[in-house]
Scaffold this motif. Structure first.
Motif, PDB file in Angstrom:
ATOM      1  N   ASN A 111      86.581 113.316 163.801  1.00 14.72           N
ATOM      2  CA  ASN A 111      85.820 112.967 162.842  1.00 14.72           C
ATOM      3  C   ASN A 111      86.043 111.468 162.419  1.00 14.72           C
ATOM      4  O   ASN A 111      85.894 111.124 161.190  1.00 14.72           O
ATOM      5  CB  ASN A 111      86.248 113.879 161.583  1.00 14.72           C
ATOM      6  N   GLN A 112      86.047 110.605 163.339  1.00 16.40           N
ATOM      7  CA  GLN A 112      86.201 109.180 163.496  1.00 16.40           C
ATOM      8  C   GLN A 112      87.377 108.659 162.633  1.00 16.40           C
ATOM      9  O   GLN A 112      87.940 107.558 163.074  1.00 16.40           O
ATOM     10  CB  GLN A 112      84.829 108.773 162.511  1.00 16.40           C
ATOM     11  N   THR A 113      87.976 109.348 161.721  1.00 16.74           N
ATOM     12  CA  THR A 113      89.029 108.766 160.888  1.00 16.74           C
ATOM     13  C   THR A 113      90.370 109.143 161.620  1.00 16.74           C
ATOM     14  O   THR A 113      91.311 108.505 161.399  1.00 16.74           O
ATOM     15  CB  THR A 113      88.594 108.829 159.521  1.00 16.74           C
ATOM     16  N   GLY A 114      90.585 110.441 161.925  1.00 16.49           N
ATOM     17  CA  GLY A 114      91.622 110.906 162.303  1.00 16.49           C
ATOM     18  C   GLY A 114      91.972 110.790 163.971  1.00 16.49           C
ATOM     19  O   GLY A 114      91.195 110.595 164.676  1.00 16.49           O
ATOM     20  N   GLY A 148      90.867 113.574 150.737  1.00 15.35           N
ATOM     21  CA  GLY A 148      92.393 114.182 151.243  1.00 15.35           C
ATOM     22  C   GLY A 148      92.393 114.168 152.777  1.00 15.35           C
ATOM     23  O   GLY A 148      91.381 114.302 153.278  1.00 15.35           O
ATOM     24  N   ASP A 149      93.543 113.997 153.115  1.00 17.53           N
ATOM     25  CA  ASP A 149      93.808 113.739 154.479  1.00 17.53           C
ATOM     26  C   ASP A 149      95.048 114.307 154.944  1.00 17.53           C
ATOM     27  O   ASP A 149      96.009 114.430 153.923  1.00 17.53           O
ATOM     28  CB  ASP A 149      93.655 112.631 155.344  1.00 17.53           C
ATOM     29  N   ILE A 150      95.330 114.718 156.153  1.00 17.59           N
ATOM     30  CA  ILE A 150      96.837 115.255 156.670  1.00 17.59           C
ATOM     31  C   ILE A 150      97.318 114.496 157.649  1.00 17.59           C
ATOM     32  O   ILE A 150      96.615 113.991 158.539  1.00 17.59           O
ATOM     33  CB  ILE A 150      96.489 116.632 157.195  1.00 17.59           C
ATOM     34  N   ASP A 151      98.689 114.432 157.610  1.00 14.82           N
ATOM     35  CA  ASP A 151      99.468 113.694 158.488  1.00 14.82           C
ATOM     36  C   ASP A 151     100.639 114.800 159.100  1.00 14.82           C
ATOM     37  O   ASP A 151     100.841 115.518 158.007  1.00 14.82           O
ATOM     38  CB  ASP A 151     100.286 112.654 158.198  1.00 14.82           C
ATOM     39  N   ILE A 175      90.232 116.366 155.374  1.00 16.98           N
ATOM     40  CA  ILE A 175      90.481 117.803 155.155  1.00 16.98           C
ATOM     41  C   ILE A 175      88.804 118.206 154.743  1.00 16.98           C
ATOM     42  O   ILE A 175      88.448 119.302 155.143  1.00 16.98           O
ATOM     43  CB  ILE A 175      91.101 118.124 154.020  1.00 16.98           C
ATOM     44  N   LYS A 176      87.998 117.402 154.236  1.00 13.26           N
ATOM     45  CA  LYS A 176      86.624 117.764 154.018  1.00 13.26           C
ATOM     46  C   LYS A 176      86.000 118.426 154.905  1.00 13.26           C
ATOM     47  O   LYS A 176      85.229 119.475 154.598  1.00 13.26           O
ATOM     48  CB  LYS A 176      86.081 116.534 153.250  1.00 13.26           C
ATOM     49  N   PRO A 177      85.647 118.142 156.312  1.00 14.18           N
ATOM     50  CA  PRO A 177      85.088 118.557 157.204  1.00 14.18           C
ATOM     51  C   PRO A 177      85.278 120.282 157.517  1.00 14.18           C
ATOM     52  O   PRO A 177      84.588 120.808 157.735  1.00 14.18           O
ATOM     53  CB  PRO A 177      85.305 117.890 158.664  1.00 14.18           C
ATOM     54  N   PHE A 178      86.509 120.591 156.970  1.00 14.64           N
ATOM     55  CA  PHE A 178      86.993 122.098 157.154  1.00 14.64           C
ATOM     56  C   PHE A 178      86.863 122.837 156.087  1.00 14.64           C
ATOM     57  O   PHE A 178      87.340 123.831 155.958  1.00 14.64           O
ATOM     58  CB  PHE A 178      88.479 121.930 157.730  1.00 14.64           C
ATOM     59  N   GLU A 179      86.139 122.256 154.863  1.00 13.63           N
ATOM     60  CA  GLU A 179      85.894 122.755 153.637  1.00 13.63           C
ATOM     61  C   GLU A 179      85.286 124.420 153.729  1.00 13.63           C
ATOM     62  O   GLU A 179      85.492 125.295 153.116  1.00 13.63           O
ATOM     63  CB  GLU A 179      84.973 122.047 152.856  1.00 13.63           C
ATOM     64  N   GLU A 232      83.495 116.149 165.015  1.00 10.78           N
ATOM     65  CA  GLU A 232      83.261 115.255 166.123  1.00 10.78           C
ATOM     66  C   GLU A 232      84.465 114.926 166.736  1.00 10.78           C
ATOM     67  O   GLU A 232      85.460 114.431 166.098  1.00 10.78           O
ATOM     68  CB  GLU A 232      82.548 114.239 165.461  1.00 10.78           C
ATOM     69  N   ILE A 233      84.630 115.312 168.127  1.00 11.89           N
ATOM     70  CA  ILE A 233      85.615 114.842 168.878  1.00 11.89           C
ATOM     71  C   ILE A 233      85.143 113.610 169.788  1.00 11.89           C
ATOM     72  O   ILE A 233      84.210 113.772 170.338  1.00 11.89           O
ATOM     73  CB  ILE A 233      86.212 116.020 169.659  1.00 11.89           C
ATOM     74  N   SER A 234      86.099 112.395 169.665  1.00 16.16           N
ATOM     75  CA  SER A 234      85.783 111.386 170.341  1.00 16.16           C
ATOM     76  C   SER A 234      86.922 110.963 170.991  1.00 16.16           C
ATOM     77  O   SER A 234      88.031 111.227 170.619  1.00 16.16           O
ATOM     78  CB  SER A 234      84.916 110.251 170.075  1.00 16.16           C
ATOM     79  N   GLY A 235      86.746 110.082 172.187  1.00  8.27           N
ATOM     80  CA  GLY A 235      87.724 109.447 172.824  1.00  8.27           C
ATOM     81  C   GLY A 235      88.900 110.471 173.362  1.00  8.27           C
ATOM     82  O   GLY A 235      90.064 110.171 173.384  1.00  8.27           O
TER      83      GLY A 235
END
Length: 251
Positions: free
Chosen positions: A37-40, A84-87, A66-70, A9-12
């Motif tokens: 995805n709301q958080t990134g 898990g998340d990526i910067d 990372i989970k949405p790309f599982e 999900e892409i927003s903004g």
């Protein structure tokens, strides 16, 4: 195209450019911001040239989950990404015509935080880490070369187990034959391409903090449980060159 569809999900979404003329005779400026995805959050600034295609961009990714790309991992492993998340922060250069330089270069930093991976079928934990930091990464493609000034591993953990049927838990992570898409299966047609030189990889320093590895053997009675904890130290001079020797100091 994936066995389990990937949804994002892409927003903004905000895109900005200026001084655009058609036909395009030179590079045009580009600025993009979006939430993923709301958080990134993702921000891109730079310029793009159309003919020949070339782009120079500054990338900033923050808390990309990372989970949405599982679903993309299913081709290589039956794993579930629990967290898990990526910067990422760096500069990207891409040029389709590149007689005297690589096709693509990236210079910057990459971080992964709070990663936890489990067996997709059983839900048992396989690996985790508090934080992975890759500092001063230089990545080039065509030819492929990777240099990293420092790799920081904070509290990595691996869980190995021999199950009651004698099978290693990591073996069960391999994808089944019917999970591999036809496009990814090897073809019988002979290849005419020549095998190029292997990519060059060098890591100046690896810093390990409070790593652990646990081992469980359920194939015998009583079961065996053992582990290594507080694994801390440094490795210096890792390289893919055959003559290279790394200095290891781990306790």
């Amino acid at each position: 195209s994936l066995r389990s569809p990937m949804r994002a999900e892409i927003s903004g979404l905000t895109v900005h450019t200026h001084d655009v003329a058609i036909p395009m005779k030179g590079p045009i400026p580009l600025s993009v911001e979006l939430a993923l995805n709301q958080t990134g959050k993702m921000k891109v600034d730079g310029q793009i040239a159309v003919k020949p295609f070339q782009t120079d961009l500054t990338l900033a990714l923050k808390q990309i989950a990372i989970k949405p790309f599982e679903p993309y991992f299913e081709k290589v492993a039956r794993v579930a990404v629990e967290s898990g998340d990526i910067d990422l922060n760096g500069d990207l250069h891409l040029a389709m015509e590149h007689p005297n330089e690589p096709l693509m270069t990236y210079r910057g930093d990459l971080g992964i935080r709070g990663l936890a991976i489990a067996d997709r079928d059983e839900g048992a934990s396989v690996a985790s880490l508090k934080q992975l930091q890759l500092k001063h990464v230089v990545l080039a493609i065509d030819p492929t070369m990777v240099t990293i000034e420092e790799v920081g591993l904070d509290q990595p953990a691996v869980h190995l187990a021999v199950l009651s049927d004698g099978q290693l838990n990591l073996r069960r992570l391999r994808p089944e034959a019917d999970e591999i898409s036809p496009a990814s299966k090897p073809q019988n047609a002979p290849s005419t391409s020549k095998k190029g030189a292997p990519p060059s990889v060098a890591v100046k320093t690896v810093k390990l903090l409070k790593g652990s590895a646990t081992f469980l053997d359920e194939s015998i009675q009583p079961t065996v449980r053992t582990g290594i904890y507080d694994l801390t130290g440094t490795i210096r001079g890792l390289s893919s060159k055959q003559l290279a020797r790394a200095d290891v100091a781990i306790s």
